[in-house]
Design a protein around this motif. Structure first.
Motif, PDB file in Angstrom:
ATOM      1  N   VAL A  73       0.832  -1.197   0.000  1.00  0.00           N
ATOM      2  CA  VAL A  73       0.000   0.000   0.000  1.00  0.00           C
ATOM      3  C   VAL A  73       0.869   1.249   0.000  1.00  0.00           C
ATOM      4  CG1 VAL A  73      -1.767   1.285   1.253  1.00  0.00           C
ATOM      5  CG2 VAL A  73      -1.914  -1.209   1.092  1.00  0.00           C
ATOM      6  N   SER A  74       1.709   1.400   1.004  1.00  0.00           N
ATOM      7  CA  SER A  74       2.628   2.527   1.086  1.00  0.00           C
ATOM      8  C   SER A  74       3.430   2.425   2.366  1.00  0.00           C
ATOM      9  CB  SER A  74       1.891   3.873   1.050  1.00  0.00           C
ATOM     10  OG  SER A  74       1.113   4.056   2.213  1.00  0.00           O
ATOM     11  N   SER A  75       4.395   3.316   2.477  1.00  0.00           N
ATOM     12  CA  SER A  75       5.110   3.498   3.739  1.00  0.00           C
ATOM     13  C   SER A  75       4.876   4.927   4.182  1.00  0.00           C
ATOM     14  CB  SER A  75       6.601   3.225   3.583  1.00  0.00           C
ATOM     15  OG  SER A  75       6.854   1.845   3.423  1.00  0.00           O
ATOM     16  N   THR A  76       4.628   5.086   5.469  1.00  0.00           N
ATOM     17  CA  THR A  76       4.363   6.401   6.031  1.00  0.00           C
ATOM     18  C   THR A  76       5.251   6.610   7.250  1.00  0.00           C
ATOM     19  OG1 THR A  76       2.631   5.594   7.527  1.00  0.00           O
ATOM     20  CG2 THR A  76       1.929   6.281   5.315  1.00  0.00           C
ATOM     21  N   VAL A  77       5.314   7.847   7.702  1.00  0.00           N
ATOM     22  CA  VAL A  77       6.014   8.134   8.943  1.00  0.00           C
ATOM     23  C   VAL A  77       5.268   7.398  10.048  1.00  0.00           C
ATOM     24  CG1 VAL A  77       6.630   9.954  10.574  1.00  0.00           C
ATOM     25  CG2 VAL A  77       6.810  10.369   8.116  1.00  0.00           C
ATOM     26  N   ALA A  78       5.988   6.670  10.890  1.00  0.00           N
ATOM     27  CA  ALA A  78       5.353   5.867  11.943  1.00  0.00           C
ATOM     28  C   ALA A  78       4.422   6.715  12.786  1.00  0.00           C
ATOM     29  CB  ALA A  78       6.414   5.217  12.825  1.00  0.00           C
ATOM     30  N   LEU A 125       9.270   4.009  10.217  1.00  0.00           N
ATOM     31  CA  LEU A 125       8.242   4.012   9.191  1.00  0.00           C
ATOM     32  C   LEU A 125       7.220   2.916   9.470  1.00  0.00           C
ATOM     33  CD1 LEU A 125      10.415   4.361   5.953  1.00  0.00           C
ATOM     34  CD2 LEU A 125       9.394   6.166   7.332  1.00  0.00           C
ATOM     35  N   ASP A 126       6.011   3.132   8.982  1.00  0.00           N
ATOM     36  CA  ASP A 126       4.964   2.113   8.965  1.00  0.00           C
ATOM     37  C   ASP A 126       4.792   1.703   7.507  1.00  0.00           C
ATOM     38  OD1 ASP A 126       4.304   2.159  11.702  1.00  0.00           O
ATOM     39  OD2 ASP A 126       2.890   3.801  11.430  1.00  0.00           O
ATOM     40  N   THR A 127       4.878   0.416   7.236  1.00  0.00           N
ATOM     41  CA  THR A 127       4.684  -0.097   5.883  1.00  0.00           C
ATOM     42  C   THR A 127       3.430  -0.951   5.878  1.00  0.00           C
ATOM     43  OG1 THR A 127       7.027  -0.011   5.310  1.00  0.00           O
ATOM     44  CG2 THR A 127       5.670  -1.595   4.089  1.00  0.00           C
ATOM     45  N   GLY A 128       2.484  -0.600   5.003  1.00  0.00           N
ATOM     46  CA  GLY A 128       1.208  -1.298   4.932  1.00  0.00           C
ATOM     47  C   GLY A 128       1.151  -2.291   3.793  1.00  0.00           C
ATOM     48  N   LEU A 129       0.673  -3.493   4.116  1.00  0.00           N
ATOM     49  CA  LEU A 129       0.532  -4.570   3.145  1.00  0.00           C
ATOM     50  C   LEU A 129      -0.879  -5.138   3.220  1.00  0.00           C
ATOM     51  CD1 LEU A 129       3.872  -6.231   4.184  1.00  0.00           C
ATOM     52  CD2 LEU A 129       3.483  -5.108   1.985  1.00  0.00           C
ATOM     53  N   ARG A 130      -1.456  -5.393   2.071  1.00  0.00           N
ATOM     54  CA  ARG A 130      -2.797  -5.993   2.004  1.00  0.00           C
ATOM     55  C   ARG A 130      -2.676  -7.366   1.348  1.00  0.00           C
ATOM     56  NH1 ARG A 130      -8.069  -6.568   3.544  1.00  0.00           N
ATOM     57  NH2 ARG A 130      -9.495  -6.585   1.797  1.00  0.00           N
ATOM     58  N   PRO A 131      -2.552  -8.431   2.169  1.00  0.00           N
ATOM     59  CA  PRO A 131      -2.475  -9.782   1.585  1.00  0.00           C
ATOM     60  C   PRO A 131      -3.726 -10.094   0.775  1.00  0.00           C
ATOM     61  CG  PRO A 131      -1.785  -9.799   3.874  1.00  0.00           C
ATOM     62  CD  PRO A 131      -2.394  -8.446   3.619  1.00  0.00           C
ATOM     63  N   ARG A 132      -3.550 -10.821  -0.297  1.00  0.00           N
ATOM     64  CA  ARG A 132      -4.678 -11.166  -1.180  1.00  0.00           C
ATOM     65  C   ARG A 132      -5.677 -12.105  -0.503  1.00  0.00           C
ATOM     66  NH1 ARG A 132      -4.096  -8.009  -5.116  1.00  0.00           N
ATOM     67  NH2 ARG A 132      -2.222  -7.954  -6.361  1.00  0.00           N
TER      68      ARG A 132
END
Length: 141
Positions: free
Chosen positions: A10-15, A104-111
């Motif tokens: 999804v993206s990486s954002t400032v934690a 950082l916070d990295t967001g992932l959306r598993p299928r």
């Protein structure tokens, strides 16, 4: 550890600020991805963007969220990995420097829903113990 899991990066954002997307080094580019957890960290292979390696020693938290910059799915549909930038990447201008460095916070959306649980459990397992930071190659993966 996990086998390869299909996901959307999804993206990486400032934690802690899930609307403050980091765009440097392709970190803000949404993309299809294959995620795999190894004893040394998490590899995120992204289509059309730079791959990402989060060493186990850099991982600070693994949780779920309903969304972040670029995607809202509701419930706890995203797996969010909080991690510390390595010293060599400290020049990233994210505006969020702290005494312990930029996180950082990295967001992932598993299928698949069951992959969300597997990814979360494996990432949390990395937080529990020491490991190496060797990036796996095709031969060692």
């Amino acid at each position: 550890m996990t086998g390869p899991l299909d996901a959307t990066y999804v993206s990486s954002t400032v934690a802690g600020d899930w609307l403050e997307r980091v765009v440097a080094h392709d970190l803000g580019a949404r993309s299809r991805a294959v995620v795999q957890v190894f004893t040394g960290g998490v590899r995120i292979q992204r289509q059309g963007a730079t791959d990402l390696w989060i060493a186990a020693s850099a991982l600070r938290a693994a949780t779920t969220a309903p969304g972040m910059a670029g995607k809202y799915v509701g419930g706890d549909g995203l797996v969010v990995l909080t991690w510390q930038l390595p010293d060599t990447a400290a020049q990233l201008d994210t505006g969020a420097q702290s005494d312990t460095g930029t996180q950082l916070d990295t967001g992932l959306r598993p299928r698949r829903a069951e992959d969300r649980t597997a990814l979360l459990d494996a990432a949390r397992g990395l937080l529990a113990g020491p490991s190496t930071t060797t990036i796996p190659t095709e031969e060692t993966a």
